[in-house]
Scaffold this motif. Structure first.
Motif, PDB file in Angstrom:
ATOM      1  N   VAL A 183       0.825  -1.203   0.000  1.00 51.95           N
ATOM      2  CA  VAL A 183       0.000   0.000   0.000  1.00 51.95           C
ATOM      3  C   VAL A 183       0.863   1.258   0.000  1.00 51.95           C
ATOM      4  O   VAL A 183       1.899   1.331   0.671  1.00 51.95           O
ATOM      5  CB  VAL A 183      -0.958  -0.009   1.221  1.00 51.95           C
ATOM      6  CG1 VAL A 183      -0.197  -0.125   2.531  1.00 51.95           C
ATOM      7  CG2 VAL A 183      -1.859   1.199   1.239  1.00 51.95           C
ATOM      8  N   THR A 188      -3.819  -7.625  -0.450  1.00 48.53           N
ATOM      9  CA  THR A 188      -4.389  -6.296  -0.655  1.00 48.53           C
ATOM     10  C   THR A 188      -3.339  -5.407  -1.301  1.00 48.53           C
ATOM     11  O   THR A 188      -2.218  -5.288  -0.790  1.00 48.53           O
ATOM     12  CB  THR A 188      -4.837  -5.680   0.685  1.00 48.53           C
ATOM     13  OG1 THR A 188      -5.830  -6.530   1.276  1.00 48.53           O
ATOM     14  CG2 THR A 188      -5.422  -4.291   0.470  1.00 48.53           C
ATOM     15  N   THR A 242      -3.193  -1.531  -2.715  1.00 53.12           N
ATOM     16  CA  THR A 242      -3.948  -0.283  -2.848  1.00 53.12           C
ATOM     17  C   THR A 242      -3.033   0.940  -2.824  1.00 53.12           C
ATOM     18  O   THR A 242      -1.970   0.943  -2.191  1.00 53.12           O
ATOM     19  CB  THR A 242      -4.985  -0.133  -1.713  1.00 53.12           C
ATOM     20  OG1 THR A 242      -4.324  -0.012  -0.461  1.00 53.12           O
ATOM     21  CG2 THR A 242      -5.942  -1.314  -1.670  1.00 53.12           C
ATOM     22  N   HIS A 243      -3.469   1.981  -3.552  1.00 57.92           N
ATOM     23  CA  HIS A 243      -2.859   3.317  -3.521  1.00 57.92           C
ATOM     24  C   HIS A 243      -1.379   3.298  -3.885  1.00 57.92           C
ATOM     25  O   HIS A 243      -0.585   4.080  -3.360  1.00 57.92           O
ATOM     26  CB  HIS A 243      -3.042   3.962  -2.138  1.00 57.92           C
ATOM     27  CG  HIS A 243      -4.479   4.216  -1.794  1.00 57.92           C
ATOM     28  ND1 HIS A 243      -5.250   3.288  -1.116  1.00 57.92           N
ATOM     29  CD2 HIS A 243      -5.281   5.286  -2.029  1.00 57.92           C
ATOM     30  CE1 HIS A 243      -6.465   3.776  -0.952  1.00 57.92           C
ATOM     31  NE2 HIS A 243      -6.518   4.969  -1.494  1.00 57.92           N
ATOM     32  N   TYR A 278      -7.570  -8.111  -3.444  1.00 56.26           N
ATOM     33  CA  TYR A 278      -8.270  -6.830  -3.586  1.00 56.26           C
ATOM     34  C   TYR A 278      -7.242  -5.788  -4.031  1.00 56.26           C
ATOM     35  O   TYR A 278      -6.223  -5.585  -3.364  1.00 56.26           O
ATOM     36  CB  TYR A 278      -8.901  -6.410  -2.267  1.00 56.26           C
ATOM     37  CG  TYR A 278      -9.603  -5.072  -2.321  1.00 56.26           C
ATOM     38  CD1 TYR A 278     -10.794  -4.927  -3.028  1.00 56.26           C
ATOM     39  CD2 TYR A 278      -9.069  -3.964  -1.677  1.00 56.26           C
ATOM     40  CE1 TYR A 278     -11.450  -3.692  -3.071  1.00 56.26           C
ATOM     41  CE2 TYR A 278      -9.716  -2.732  -1.707  1.00 56.26           C
ATOM     42  CZ  TYR A 278     -10.907  -2.605  -2.411  1.00 56.26           C
ATOM     43  OH  TYR A 278     -11.550  -1.390  -2.461  1.00 56.26           O
ATOM     44  N   ALA A 279      -7.510  -5.130  -5.171  1.00 61.58           N
ATOM     45  CA  ALA A 279      -6.602  -4.096  -5.688  1.00 61.58           C
ATOM     46  C   ALA A 279      -7.422  -2.853  -5.994  1.00 61.58           C
ATOM     47  O   ALA A 279      -8.388  -2.905  -6.759  1.00 61.58           O
ATOM     48  CB  ALA A 279      -5.889  -4.586  -6.946  1.00 61.58           C
ATOM     49  N   ALA A 280      -7.037  -1.716  -5.424  1.00 63.10           N
ATOM     50  CA  ALA A 280      -7.846  -0.507  -5.586  1.00 63.10           C
ATOM     51  C   ALA A 280      -6.969   0.739  -5.517  1.00 63.10           C
ATOM     52  O   ALA A 280      -5.930   0.770  -4.841  1.00 63.10           O
ATOM     53  CB  ALA A 280      -8.923  -0.436  -4.502  1.00 63.10           C
ATOM     54  N   HIS A 281      -7.391   1.777  -6.250  1.00 62.23           N
ATOM     55  CA  HIS A 281      -6.780   3.114  -6.194  1.00 62.23           C
ATOM     56  C   HIS A 281      -5.291   3.080  -6.564  1.00 62.23           C
ATOM     57  O   HIS A 281      -4.500   3.872  -6.036  1.00 62.23           O
ATOM     58  CB  HIS A 281      -6.962   3.730  -4.802  1.00 62.23           C
ATOM     59  CG  HIS A 281      -8.400   3.916  -4.412  1.00 62.23           C
ATOM     60  ND1 HIS A 281      -9.176   4.948  -4.911  1.00 62.23           N
ATOM     61  CD2 HIS A 281      -9.199   3.187  -3.600  1.00 62.23           C
ATOM     62  CE1 HIS A 281     -10.397   4.844  -4.401  1.00 62.23           C
ATOM     63  NE2 HIS A 281     -10.442   3.788  -3.612  1.00 62.23           N
ATOM     64  N   ASN A 282      -4.914   2.191  -7.456  1.00 64.64           N
ATOM     65  CA  ASN A 282      -3.550   2.175  -7.968  1.00 64.64           C
ATOM     66  C   ASN A 282      -3.478   2.940  -9.284  1.00 64.64           C
ATOM     67  O   ASN A 282      -4.441   2.974 -10.055  1.00 64.64           O
ATOM     68  CB  ASN A 282      -3.088   0.734  -8.187  1.00 64.64           C
ATOM     69  CG  ASN A 282      -3.107  -0.074  -6.910  1.00 64.64           C
ATOM     70  OD1 ASN A 282      -2.305   0.146  -6.010  1.00 64.64           O
ATOM     71  ND2 ASN A 282      -4.045  -1.021  -6.813  1.00 64.64           N
ATOM     72  N   ASN A 285      -8.964   1.892 -10.071  1.00 58.38           N
ATOM     73  CA  ASN A 285      -7.585   1.957 -10.549  1.00 58.38           C
ATOM     74  C   ASN A 285      -7.520   2.738 -11.852  1.00 58.38           C
ATOM     75  O   ASN A 285      -8.510   2.843 -12.579  1.00 58.38           O
ATOM     76  CB  ASN A 285      -7.027   0.552 -10.775  1.00 58.38           C
ATOM     77  CG  ASN A 285      -7.071  -0.293  -9.522  1.00 58.38           C
ATOM     78  OD1 ASN A 285      -6.305  -0.072  -8.594  1.00 58.38           O
ATOM     79  ND2 ASN A 285      -7.981  -1.261  -9.484  1.00 58.38           N
TER      80      ASN A 285
END
Length: 463
Positions: free
Chosen positions: A133, A188, A190-191, A210-214, A236
């Motif tokens: 992260v 996880t 993220t970011h 879970y992969a988010a906001h990359n 993303n």
């Protein structure tokens, strides 16, 4: 008195080594489980191995410098956190999976680090519940090669007329990935920001991730995904890559609220599915790519509320993709709306009686329910000829062919490959999305087709 001071001075001299600052690796080795080691500023020579559960925390961004022979930080204990560092100088051997941070234990957190000159950025190898992260990962490392003067100048390097050694970036096929997860369940990611690696985020045999906001740009595949099920990707951004994504041999993926933009190589896909089943793609934006959405050997997937706009080719199907459903999407402003030659008739272009928005022309809504009583048809004039005669794409979007396609779309039951949406929407589900999609214009898509056709022609000429 003189003897007293002489004795005191001698004791201080002899005690000097006791007060010397221990190395960072020595501090790690001496730590007890659960300790927090705070590292302030400066450069610390590695490599480092962490085999005790602890928190390794940098303050003022201290530099962990590898020896360019192996991993910079190898984590071999569970429940470790590595955060707040600048990390550079891994080895460059893909066979050894050299990485800035190599994770070989469960429940490891890698947070808020700046990694550069690394093969892989963060590599999670066969362990569950990793958290990656807020890292910035930049590749590639450099290697020394002997170059002729002309080639050296392209790398801002000066050499004698007979040639000389220059430090040059690793070629893309020899680079590692920004974040690489192998058999890493329940991870996880993220970011993070990743650029100039081989692939941005690579998942292999890693379920329930879970992969988010990359943010991923200037790589080969922004998201590369193999043999991994039951995962979620959302919010993303993948742009300026050779392809935005390559999702392969996986099932039950949720992909939502992502942006795939300006991925424009010869095979510049926004969203590519190869043998992907029972997955849902919602509220994504595929704009200004070579192909917005590509499906091959993929079944029972659902596409809802997406924007596919201003791509060279909007949607491309192969005959092996069946029982997929598209509804409530905005699909417009693409130089070629769809390539459907040989596509299965089992694919549906509506969800619960609501189709897609293809533009305002030829629609009739007598009962004002937002769905046209007249079907929308997209004719694939070139069909499979594009693969055999790539120069035919230079005619795409020309007034004559557009007029012919419009005329043939009004004639049912022709032998020309045709996509039929029996419930097209009169207005886009979201006006702002449609206006932006239309505003992207045809200039960008014309540039895409010229670049694409040129790349194909050059490749065939070289071959």
């Amino acid at each position: 008195m003189r003897a007293f001071w002489a004795l005191t001075f001698g004791l201080l001299l002899s005690a000097g080594p006791v007060f010397a600052q221990p190395s960072l690796q020595a501090r790690i080795d001496a730590a007890a489980p659960g300790d927090t080691i705070v590292v302030t500023g400066g450069t610390h020579e590695g490599p480092f191995v962490v085999d005790t559960p602890l928190v390794l925390r940098g303050r003022d961004r201290p530099h962990l410098k590898g020896d360019e022979q192996t991993h910079i930080v190898a984590v071999d204990a569970a429940d470790v956190t590595v955060e707040g560092f600048r990390i550079t100088g891994s080895g460059t051997d893909l066979g050894e999976d050299h990485a800035g941070v190599m994770v070989r234990a469960p429940r490891v957190t890698v947070r808020d680090n700046r990694l550069s000159e690394v093969l892989h950025g963060v590599y999670v190898k066969g362990e569950p519940r990793a958290v990656v992260v807020e890292n910035v990962i930049e590749g590639p490392p450099t290697v020394t090669r002997r170059l002729a003067p002309d080639e050296a100048r392209r790398h801002d390097c000066s050499v004698p007329p007979e040639g000389g050694d220059c430090a040059v970036p690793l070629p893309v096929p020899q680079r590692g990935n920004g974040i690489h997860l192998w058999n890493a369940l329940h991870s996880t990611v993220t970011h993070n920001t990743v650029h100039h690696t081989r692939d941005g985020v690579y998942f292999s045999h890693s379920d329930h991730a879970y992969a988010a906001h990359n943010t991923i740009h200037d790589v080969r595949y922004g998201l590369h995904y193999m043999y991994s099920d039951d995962n979620t990707f959302e919010h993303n951004r993948f742009f300026d890559n050779e392809s935005g994504s390559a999702l392969m041999y996986s099932a039950r993926i949720a992909v939502r609220h992502n942006v795939f933009r300006n991925n424009r190589s010869q095979r510049g896909y926004g969203l590519l599915l190869q043998t992907v089943d029972e997955s849902r793609f919602a509220h994504n934006r595929m704009v200004q790519n070579g192909t917005g959405v590509y499906l091959e050997n993929s079944t029972r997937n659902t596409f809802a509320d997406n924007v596919v706009a201003s791509n060279y080719r909007g949607v491309r199907f192969t005959g092996s993709s069946m029982e997929n459903r598209f509804g409530r999407n905005v699909i417009r402003g693409n130089l070629n709306t769809a390539t459907v030659a040989g596509a299965s008739a089992t694919n549906e272009w509506h969800l619960d009686g609501r189709g897609n928005y293809w533009g305002p022309r030829g629609l009739l809504d007598v009962n004002a329910d937002g769905v046209s009583e007249l079907p929308h048809r997209t004719v694939d004039l070139f069909g499979a000829r594009r693969e055999t005669f790539p120069y035919v794409d230079l005619l795409a979007g020309s007034p004559g062919l557009s007029l012919l396609a419009d005329a043939l779309a009004r004639v049912p039951d022709t032998d020309i490959p045709t996509l039929t949406d029996t419930h097209p929407l009169v207005e886009p589900p979201d006006h702002s999305e449609a206006e932006e999609a239309a505003g992207l214009g045809a200039v960008g898509t014309l540039g895409i087709v010229l670049l694409t056709v040129g790349a194909v022609a050059l490749r065939r000429r070289v071959a």
